[in-house]
Write a protein that holds these residues in place. Structure first.
Motif, mmCIF file in Angstrom:
data_model
loop_
_atom_site.group_PDB
_atom_site.id
_atom_site.type_symbol
_atom_site.label_atom_id
_atom_site.label_comp_id
_atom_site.label_asym_id
_atom_site.label_seq_id
_atom_site.Cartn_x
_atom_site.Cartn_y
_atom_site.Cartn_z
ATOM 1 N N VAL A 167 45.272 39.452 39.917
ATOM 2 C CA VAL A 167 45.407 40.667 40.717
ATOM 3 C C VAL A 167 46.774 40.662 41.384
ATOM 4 O O VAL A 167 47.120 39.721 42.107
ATOM 5 C CB VAL A 167 44.296 40.762 41.778
ATOM 6 N N GLU A 168 47.546 41.701 41.122
ATOM 7 C CA GLU A 168 48.842 41.880 41.760
ATOM 8 C C GLU A 168 48.839 43.194 42.529
ATOM 9 O O GLU A 168 47.854 43.942 42.499
ATOM 10 C CB GLU A 168 49.951 41.853 40.704
ATOM 11 N N SER A 169 49.920 43.481 43.213
ATOM 12 C CA SER A 169 49.953 44.659 44.072
ATOM 13 C C SER A 169 49.778 45.956 43.293
ATOM 14 O O SER A 169 49.212 46.927 43.798
ATOM 15 C CB SER A 169 51.269 44.702 44.854
ATOM 16 N N ASP A 170 50.265 45.992 42.057
ATOM 17 C CA ASP A 170 50.193 47.237 41.289
ATOM 18 C C ASP A 170 49.502 47.075 39.940
ATOM 19 O O ASP A 170 49.583 47.964 39.093
ATOM 20 C CB ASP A 170 51.599 47.804 41.070
ATOM 21 N N LEU B 169 43.043 40.920 32.925
ATOM 22 C CA LEU B 169 41.930 40.087 32.484
ATOM 23 C C LEU B 169 42.402 39.242 31.311
ATOM 24 O O LEU B 169 42.862 39.774 30.295
ATOM 25 C CB LEU B 169 40.741 40.956 32.059
ATOM 26 N N ASN B 170 42.316 37.927 31.456
ATOM 27 C CA ASN B 170 42.707 37.001 30.395
ATOM 28 C C ASN B 170 41.460 36.361 29.803
ATOM 29 O O ASN B 170 40.615 35.839 30.540
ATOM 30 C CB ASN B 170 43.616 35.896 30.944
ATOM 31 N N VAL B 171 41.324 36.406 28.490
ATOM 32 C CA VAL B 171 40.200 35.769 27.800
ATOM 33 C C VAL B 171 40.744 34.992 26.611
ATOM 34 O O VAL B 171 41.499 35.533 25.796
ATOM 35 C CB VAL B 171 39.163 36.800 27.310
#
Length: 251
Positions: free
Chosen positions: A30-33, A37-39
């Motif tokens: 999660v970043e500011s903008d 999702l990494n799988v």
């Protein structure tokens, strides 16, 4: 600490959490903008179509990937819409609108795969082995999709990228036994709301339709207007009783 850190040769790293079988890794950034999702899945060795037989729960996600802009020319009194957001206003133009090229969509569906790789339920088509991956060929005539299984052959993932949006499909095997009846692939729920209206929900985004009858007469079933594959319908028509049934589109 049950996490795994992947260090990339070009720089940077990502920390992921493994599943109990240590054949799927996942994380959310999660970043500011933005959110990511990494799988990562461990590929199976010499899989067969029979390994994938069973009932699968699928989560289908699609997100817009491109912005477009509309400019208004106050001299010619005309509007111009750009192909993306990288263009600039021309002479006498003002920016009047910025919009996404598509809407975010999601659905949650059940699929059935038999030992020969035939797919039914929310989607229809066939699977074929492509090395350690699978190729899904839809019956609809849409382009084939490459799907990546984990080593235990109980998780399938794939991603789709187009000019306008990004898609991700995650499937988890919920039963190793293929469905024998159509009913096993339908999620149908009826809730009576305050005031007496009936809210009916079913496999959202799937190729099912809702039909209704006030009797169980086989000739009296009619499709509830305009529901198609919406997955939800609220029936406020005042009747003493009603019956609802899910059918596959095209039946």
């Amino acid at each position: 600490d049950r996490t795994v850190t992947l260090n990339f040769t070009e720089g940077g790293s990502v920390t992921l959490a493994p599943n109990a079988g240590a054949n799927v890794l996942a994380s959310v950034e999660v970043e500011s903008d933005s959110r990511r999702l990494n799988v990562v899945v461990k590929a199976p060795t010499a899989p067969s179509l029979a390994d994938f037989a069973g009932v699968w729960r699928g989560q289908f996600l699609r997100y817009p990937a491109r912005l477009r802009e509309t400019y208004y020319n106050s001299v010619t009194m005309t509007s111009r819409t750009t192909a993306d957001s990288s263009e600039f206003a021309g002479p006498d133009e003002d920016l009047v609108d910025v919009f996404l090229t598509s809407q975010a969509e999601s659905s949650n569906d059940l699929l059935n795969i038999d030992a020969m790789g035939n797919v039914s339920g929310a989607s229809q088509g066939t699977l074929s082995i492509a090395g350690s991956a699978l190729t899904f060929t839809p019956s609809s005539g849409n382009p084939p999709v490459t799907v990546y299984p984990n080593a235990a052959t109980d998780v399938l993932i794939t991603g789709e990228v187009s000019a306008d949006d990004l898609g991700m499909i995650n499937l988890v095997k919920v039963s190793a036994t293929p469905a024998e009846t159509f009913d096993e692939l339908v999620d149908l729920k009826v809730t009576i709301l305050p005031g007496g209206a009936a809210q009916i929900t079913w496999n959202e985004g799937s190729n099912f339709r809702l039909v209704k009858s006030t009797t169980l007469d086989g000739e009296s079933w009619t499709e509830v207007g305009g529901t198609g594959d919406s997955g939800s319908y609220e029936d406020s028509e005042p009747v003493s009783s009603a019956f609802y049934r899910i059918e596959a589109l095209g039946d």
